[in-house]
Design a protein around this motif. Sequence first.
Motif, PDB file in Angstrom:
ATOM      1  N   VAL A 181     -72.187 -57.716 -14.236  1.00 25.82           N
ATOM      2  CA  VAL A 181     -70.910 -57.525 -14.920  1.00 25.82           C
ATOM      3  C   VAL A 181     -70.326 -58.860 -15.369  1.00 25.82           C
ATOM      4  N   PHE A 182     -70.276 -59.843 -14.460  1.00 24.81           N
ATOM      5  CA  PHE A 182     -69.581 -61.093 -14.768  1.00 24.81           C
ATOM      6  C   PHE A 182     -70.481 -62.112 -15.469  1.00 24.81           C
ATOM      7  N   ARG A 183     -71.628 -62.421 -14.886  1.00 29.03           N
ATOM      8  CA  ARG A 183     -72.499 -63.418 -15.500  1.00 29.03           C
ATOM      9  C   ARG A 183     -73.417 -62.811 -16.556  1.00 29.03           C
ATOM     10  N   GLY A 184     -73.507 -61.488 -16.602  1.00 22.12           N
ATOM     11  CA  GLY A 184     -74.262 -60.829 -17.648  1.00 22.12           C
ATOM     12  C   GLY A 184     -73.372 -60.422 -18.798  1.00 22.12           C
ATOM     13  N   TYR A 185     -72.705 -59.289 -18.653  1.00 23.42           N
ATOM     14  CA  TYR A 185     -71.908 -58.769 -19.770  1.00 23.42           C
ATOM     15  C   TYR A 185     -70.748 -59.703 -20.154  1.00 23.42           C
ATOM     16  N   LEU A 186     -69.891 -60.062 -19.204  1.00 21.23           N
ATOM     17  CA  LEU A 186     -68.693 -60.835 -19.547  1.00 21.23           C
ATOM     18  C   LEU A 186     -69.036 -62.199 -20.126  1.00 21.23           C
ATOM     19  N   LEU A 187     -70.020 -62.877 -19.555  1.00 17.95           N
ATOM     20  CA  LEU A 187     -70.397 -64.207 -20.052  1.00 17.95           C
ATOM     21  C   LEU A 187     -70.890 -64.118 -21.498  1.00 17.95           C
ATOM     22  N   GLN A 188     -71.736 -63.148 -21.783  1.00 20.91           N
ATOM     23  CA  GLN A 188     -72.240 -63.015 -23.141  1.00 20.91           C
ATOM     24  C   GLN A 188     -71.159 -62.520 -24.100  1.00 20.91           C
ATOM     25  N   PHE A 230     -72.155 -69.891 -10.385  1.00 20.35           N
ATOM     26  CA  PHE A 230     -73.088 -68.834 -10.789  1.00 20.35           C
ATOM     27  C   PHE A 230     -73.210 -68.763 -12.313  1.00 20.35           C
ATOM     28  N   ALA A 231     -72.102 -68.986 -13.034  1.00 20.51           N
ATOM     29  CA  ALA A 231     -72.156 -68.985 -14.496  1.00 20.51           C
ATOM     30  C   ALA A 231     -73.019 -70.137 -14.996  1.00 20.51           C
TER      31      ALA A 231
END
Length: 312
Positions: A181-188, A230-231
């Motif tokens: 959710v955070f480093r996948g979807y939100l980051l992109q 993590f980001a």
Amino acid sequence: MARTYGRAHSRRVLAPFPFLDAVTERDRRWPRVAAMAAATPAAVMLLSLLFAIVLGILTGGAMFEDTGGPRLLRSAIYVLQLGIGLGVMGLAVILAARYVFGRPITTWMTAAPHFRWRLLLGGAALTVIGVGVLMLVDGLLRPGDFQLPLFDPNSSLALKGFYAVAVVAGLFVAATAEEVVFRGYLLQQTAAFTRNVWVLIAVNAVAFALAHLEFDPGALAARALAGAAFAWAALRLGGLEFAVGAHVATNLMIAFFQAPLLPDDPEVTGGLDETMIEVALALYMVVVVELVRRSPWLMAPLASRTPTSSQA
């Protein structure tokens, strides 16, 4: 012409981060962003209801009850519930993104041809080393603060075994869901609107900290530092594998050696010493990521996901 140049310039700026190659013009179109905002809560509610019905039938409702009994048993059940809850939410978000933006789910997880399990395990092992050293330092600063759940003399071997298995399973699902959710979807999704890497990391760190709903300054700082580390790992290593392993390992070290995780635990608070430990862990993670990035044994070749004209 100006639009074509802007798109090409965007790709050049993001080129050092293959994980963002999947981001296209489609990801910044406001109708799709609005559709994602509407689809996500609907998907979360639908999948949560479905999983609740299935689990209720399979367990006779016991999965949702306070089991009472020893702390390790209550913690094991709670962590399993937490993993299921976060897993459902993470699955809902990524399925909604798949439907709205029309690209493979794997593009939100890795830029490699396949998910790199070796990198995940390497991230976990290296994090255990760093967290272990910092826990020793913390133990010297605050003796008696560690309950050592796995060595609880009042718990049977069978209970400790069940606790270990349940915690590993629950925290793995929970950490994977949070990373997707955070480093996948939100980051992109953030990368669709800004090319500034520090803005990407800052937005991700703040959102990750606030999402835990613990607003003590110490808790916010700890979560923000973890989110930023993590980001950085996702950007530099081209996927979520290392971050998932590090996330799981950090939580497991707490659950195994510090204290059982329970819903009635007090909020995370801390003074200057704990803040410095969190800063040291974040710096350690950044250094390790840069070392791992140079390891051909851990880093598999990354796939080229350069957007085509039809996708844009």
